[in-house]
Design an enzyme around this catalytic site. Sequence first.
Site, short mmCIF file in Angstrom:
data_model
loop_
_atom_site.label_atom_id
_atom_site.label_comp_id
_atom_site.label_asym_id
_atom_site.label_seq_id
_atom_site.Cartn_x
_atom_site.Cartn_y
_atom_site.Cartn_z
N VAL A 46 1.08 -1.13 -0.04
CA VAL A 46 0.04 0.01 -0.18
C VAL A 46 0.99 1.27 -0.14
O VAL A 46 1.91 1.54 0.91
CB VAL A 46 -0.97 -0.07 1.21
CG1 VAL A 46 -1.61 1.30 1.31
CG2 VAL A 46 -1.87 -1.33 1.25
N CYS A 47 0.63 2.19 -1.00
CA CYS A 47 1.45 3.44 -1.14
C CYS A 47 1.53 4.18 0.20
O CYS A 47 0.36 4.73 0.65
CB CYS A 47 1.24 4.05 -2.26
SG CYS A 47 2.10 5.83 -2.29
N ILE A 48 2.65 4.46 0.92
CA ILE A 48 2.31 5.02 2.08
C ILE A 48 2.05 6.53 2.19
O ILE A 48 1.03 6.96 2.75
CB ILE A 48 3.84 4.94 2.86
CG1 ILE A 48 3.73 5.77 4.14
CG2 ILE A 48 4.96 5.71 2.07
CD1 ILE A 48 4.85 5.17 5.19
N ALA A 108 -1.81 6.25 1.37
CA ALA A 108 -2.49 5.97 2.62
C ALA A 108 -2.47 6.88 3.64
O ALA A 108 -3.48 7.04 4.19
CB ALA A 108 -1.62 4.49 2.98
#
Lengths: 124, 130
Positions: free
Chosen positions: B77-79, B82
Amino acid sequence: MSSKLATKKILFISRKAPYGCAMAKECLDALLAASAYEQDLGLLFMGDGVFQLKKEQQPEAGRQKNISATLPVLSMYDIKDIYLQASALAERGLTADDLVIPVKALNNNEICELMGQQDQLLSF
Amino acid sequence: MKFSLAIYAAPYTSQASATALKFAQTLLSDGHEVHRVFFYGDGVHNGSRLISPPQDEINLHQDWQTLADQYSLDLVVCIAAALRRGILDQSEAKRYSKEVDNLGAPFELSGLGQLVDACVNSDRVITFGA
């Protein structure tokens, strides 16, 4: 950073107008992040995506960051292959004079050819 | 063939993340390899373990978990995407002084470099929800 990675031709395809949704910004974020990995990167604006190139954007009133301010910086990140879909520009009543940076205009056959030369296409 | 998937769509809002799940299930059952599933943009919401759909509807979060457990999938999940959208793991919740976190294992927060790595190390990257 990751100089061990092989080099691939990756074309980022940006098809959304700049501020109605986050996609245009997230495409540029991804492209700038990718520039740190020594890949052969290109950027193609299609459809409503050409609106991102328009001069005199004033998104500040909507509390958004100005996307067109990022575009002139791309060449400093070694992203020099920047294209647009010529028909999309014309359909929206725009010309090259309306744009913040010079961009190579491609007809749809040339776009097919460009896509065919890539290892990966990332559509946004 | 080695695939990676990039998912930009929130669960339940559009068909795209359910289609991506189905595509991943089919790839794996047909013997292909899935190098990585990268959740970006609104796609990060697939990582929320608080997702609670009605019993008679598909639970996308849980189904990704199940598939990941079965095939040791890398669910990234792209930080940046997110954090903006309130999807936090334990350490980010602590960093931002939030009382709770909501990222469910084996989803992991990481950077956009993982998408680039997926492009370099996969034969095909398929985008869902663009």
